[in-house]
Design a protein around this motif. Structure first.
Motif, short mmCIF file in Angstrom:
data_model
loop_
_atom_site.label_atom_id
_atom_site.label_comp_id
_atom_site.label_asym_id
_atom_site.label_seq_id
_atom_site.Cartn_x
_atom_site.Cartn_y
_atom_site.Cartn_z
N ALA A 15 205.26 82.88 -80.22
CA ALA A 15 204.59 83.53 -81.45
C ALA A 15 205.89 84.75 -81.85
O ALA A 15 206.23 84.95 -82.73
N THR A 16 206.30 85.14 -80.59
CA THR A 16 207.55 86.29 -80.68
C THR A 16 208.81 85.68 -81.08
O THR A 16 209.50 86.10 -82.21
N LEU A 17 208.99 84.19 -80.82
CA LEU A 17 210.17 83.23 -81.31
C LEU A 17 209.97 83.20 -82.77
O LEU A 17 210.98 83.23 -83.54
N VAL A 18 208.63 82.81 -83.18
CA VAL A 18 208.39 82.70 -84.45
C VAL A 18 208.79 83.98 -85.43
O VAL A 18 209.39 83.94 -86.45
N LEU A 19 208.35 85.03 -84.75
CA LEU A 19 208.77 86.25 -85.61
C LEU A 19 210.35 86.40 -85.71
O LEU A 19 210.74 86.95 -86.87
N LEU A 20 210.88 86.18 -84.96
CA LEU A 20 212.43 86.52 -84.47
C LEU A 20 213.14 85.52 -85.73
O LEU A 20 214.10 85.72 -86.40
N VAL A 21 212.59 84.17 -85.79
CA VAL A 21 213.19 83.13 -86.57
C VAL A 21 213.02 83.87 -88.26
O VAL A 21 213.65 83.55 -89.04
N GLY A 22 211.80 84.18 -88.34
CA GLY A 22 210.98 84.55 -89.62
C GLY A 22 211.99 85.79 -90.20
O GLY A 22 212.52 85.78 -91.36
N ARG A 23 212.44 86.60 -89.09
CA ARG A 23 213.36 87.60 -89.64
C ARG A 23 214.52 87.39 -90.07
O ARG A 23 215.16 87.64 -90.89
N LEU A 24 215.06 86.38 -89.28
CA LEU A 24 216.31 85.68 -89.47
C LEU A 24 216.40 85.08 -90.97
O LEU A 24 217.34 85.09 -91.94
N MET A 25 215.31 84.36 -91.24
CA MET A 25 215.19 83.60 -92.68
C MET A 25 215.00 84.45 -93.72
O MET A 25 215.72 84.37 -94.63
N VAL A 26 214.27 85.58 -93.60
CA VAL A 26 214.30 86.80 -94.54
C VAL A 26 215.64 87.33 -94.91
O VAL A 26 216.05 87.70 -95.94
N ASP A 27 216.32 87.69 -93.78
CA ASP A 27 217.55 88.16 -93.90
C ASP A 27 218.61 87.40 -94.65
O ASP A 27 219.52 87.94 -95.32
N ARG A 28 218.46 85.93 -94.44
CA ARG A 28 219.43 85.04 -94.99
C ARG A 28 219.12 84.30 -96.31
O ARG A 28 220.01 83.91 -96.83
N ILE A 29 217.85 84.25 -96.75
CA ILE A 29 217.32 83.65 -97.97
C ILE A 29 217.08 84.46 -98.95
O ILE A 29 215.79 85.39 -98.55
N ARG A 30 217.47 84.63 -99.89
CA ARG A 30 217.35 85.60 -101.19
C ARG A 30 216.13 85.32 -101.53
O ARG A 30 215.27 86.40 -102.00
N PHE A 31 215.38 84.16 -101.85
CA PHE A 31 214.32 83.73 -102.25
C PHE A 31 213.17 84.60 -101.46
O PHE A 31 212.14 85.48 -102.41
N LEU A 32 213.13 84.48 -100.21
CA LEU A 32 212.41 85.31 -99.52
C LEU A 32 212.34 86.77 -99.61
O LEU A 32 211.25 87.63 -99.58
N GLN A 33 213.44 87.01 -99.62
CA GLN A 33 213.64 88.72 -100.08
C GLN A 33 212.96 89.17 -101.30
O GLN A 33 212.27 90.18 -101.54
N ASN A 34 213.27 88.37 -102.34
CA ASN A 34 213.02 88.86 -103.91
C ASN A 34 211.56 89.01 -103.86
O ASN A 34 210.90 89.64 -104.88
N PHE A 35 210.84 87.91 -103.30
CA PHE A 35 209.24 87.89 -103.32
C PHE A 35 208.58 88.54 -102.14
O PHE A 35 207.31 88.51 -102.05
N ASN A 36 209.41 89.25 -101.40
CA ASN A 36 208.88 90.10 -100.36
C ASN A 36 207.81 89.32 -99.41
O ASN A 36 207.01 89.90 -99.07
N ILE A 37 208.33 88.16 -99.01
CA ILE A 37 207.47 87.46 -98.27
C ILE A 37 207.67 87.79 -96.59
O ILE A 37 208.71 87.96 -96.22
N PRO A 38 206.58 88.14 -96.00
CA PRO A 38 206.61 88.95 -94.86
C PRO A 38 207.40 87.66 -93.73
O PRO A 38 207.30 86.76 -93.74
N GLU A 39 208.03 88.41 -92.74
CA GLU A 39 208.81 87.80 -91.75
C GLU A 39 207.75 86.65 -90.95
O GLU A 39 208.20 85.53 -90.80
N PRO A 40 206.64 87.18 -90.40
CA PRO A 40 205.89 86.62 -89.88
C PRO A 40 205.36 85.16 -90.63
O PRO A 40 205.02 83.94 -90.12
N VAL A 41 205.32 85.33 -91.83
CA VAL A 41 204.80 84.17 -92.75
C VAL A 41 205.90 83.16 -92.91
O VAL A 41 205.65 82.05 -92.94
#
Length: 413
Positions: A15-41
């Motif tokens: 689960a903690t690895l999933v959260l770290l990967v999610g944070r990396l995705m939100v930092d790098r993918i603009r779509f996730l940032q624009n729609f405020n998708i949470p890192e764990p999601v």
């Protein structure tokens, strides 16, 4: 093939690895940032898709331990209760009370639409609640909590998985419709965008509640405050466990059933306001914030690891139909009802954008919607004061009791 069981220790690690990967995705993918998708999601959905591909190609599946998931869920709802200071009602004034009433009426409409459409499409009416305020007004945390209740008490298979999918859909749509609804209302008033930028988002955040809007904000916490805060959480969890014990439940009327997380939330509210009001105790809000946000992230990470996408395929089309109708209903209600009852002015238009955000998604989506409007048209201190308090605190209580009433009524018919 039997599922591969993952014990609590490795469930927490993954689960903690999933959260770290999610944070990396939100930092790098603009779509996730624009729609405020949470890192764990973000990370959890990626993990769920990988597990789905493994299942489709090899037949493998996994059963991640849910004991920790339940504990983190209870801590999260306890944090909402422990952060709900009733003295904040005075700061919001009559506008907060009116907005809470407007939002509460919409929850009834949202559930009526969900239940009605589910019945019309030949589904269990309780699934209508999953595509109603459980996931849309409630968000991922409430979706996971009520999914467990519906699966165990009402025998709705896959309710948690369906809830996670519906809540994610709502996050995206809530972020999509809020801005356009507000801009249409503002255009009707004849207002023009301000020139040169205003920094209104920064100004607005002075009025926003820090508990959930600024989860990344640095907070200084001592070991003593952490231990004392954990004691508060322990009291909430112990009380909630006591209230759902079979011997205690037998003392209540047959139709009176509150889920354990509602008891944890309610006791948190009582504990907070008794300690601060009667005994003048200085609550460690920063520690409560950190424990609550971390628990929500871990809870979502584990819940999404258990998301079995193949179980959702049969419900995919009916669910999309219901959620599409819910999106239209939300936009229409915000445009006509929320705007009109909140005063029909610029603040009301910004509040309508915020309502779209947490009426379909979550409070952070609401704040993002409002910021997108205020950056162009100027600050709305009233909106930034009211929406975080209603969206992050008070509406959870209303939603919990409305849902309990609906679930008990439908469960006995």
């Amino acid at each position: 093939m039997d599922p591969i069981t993952i014990d609590p220790y490795f469930t927490l690690i993954i689960a903690t690895l999933v959260l770290l990967v999610g944070r990396l995705m939100v930092d790098r993918i603009r779509f996730l940032q624009n729609f405020n998708i949470p890192e764990p999601v973000a990370g959890g959905l990626l993990a769920a898709m990988i597990i789905y591909i493994l299942h489709a190609s090899t037949g493998m599946s996994f059963a991640f331990d849910k004991g920790l998931q339940d504990a983190f869920m209870l801590i999260f709802f306890s944090s909402i209760g422990l952060s709900a200071d009733f003295s904040r009602l005075k700061a919001g004034g009559i506008g907060l009370v009116v907005f809470l009433a407007v939002v509460s009426v919409f929850i009834l409409i949202q559930n009526a639409v969900g239940v009605g459409l589910a019945s019309a499409l030949g589904l269990d009416p309780l699934i209508g609640l999953v595509t109603g305020s459980i996931t849309l007004t409630g968000g991922h945390g409430t979706a996971g909590a009520w999914g467990k209740v519906l699966e165990e008490q009402h025998h709705i298979a896959g309710a948690t998985d369906l809830g996670m999918a519906a809540a994610t859909f709502g996050l995206v749509l809530g972020g999509l419709i809020g801005g356009p609804v507000a801009r249409k209302l503002i255009n009707n008033m004849g207002m023009k965008p301000i020139t040169g930028g205003s920094g209104s988002a920064d100004t607005g955040n002075e009025y926003a509640d820090d508990v959930f809007e600024h989860a990344d904000q640095r907070r200084l916490i001592t070991a003593n405050s952490a231990v004392e805060t954990m004691a508060l959480f322990a009291a909430c969890l112990a009380f909630s466990a006591f209230m759902v014990h079979p011997d205690v439940k037998a003392l209540f009327p047959p139709k009176f059933t509150l889920p354990q997380f509602v008891w944890a939330l309610l006791f948190g509210v009582l504990l907070r306001n008794i300690l601060t009001g009667a005994f003048k105790v200085n609550m460690f809000d920063r520690a409560i914030d950190v424990f609550g946000n971390a628990s929500l992230s871990l809870f979502l990470g584990i819940a999404l690891l258990n998301l079995k996408l193949w179980q959702l395929l049969d419900l995919a089309l009916p669910m999309l139909i219901i959620l599409a109708v819910q999106t239209v209903v939300m936009a229409v209600y915000a445009y006509y009802a929320t705007y009109r009852f909140m005063g029909g002015d610029y603040d009301a238009a910004v509040l309508a954008a915020g309502h779209c955000g947490f009426g379909l998604g979550a409070t952070p989506t609401a704040v993002a919607n409002m910021q997108s409007v205020t950056e162009r048209f100027g600050p709305s201190h009233k909106a930034f004061l009211i929406v975080p308090m209603v969206g992050a605190f008070f509406i959870d209580f209303v939603n919990a009791f409305i849902l309990t009433g609906f679930a008990n009524f439908l469960g006995h018919h």
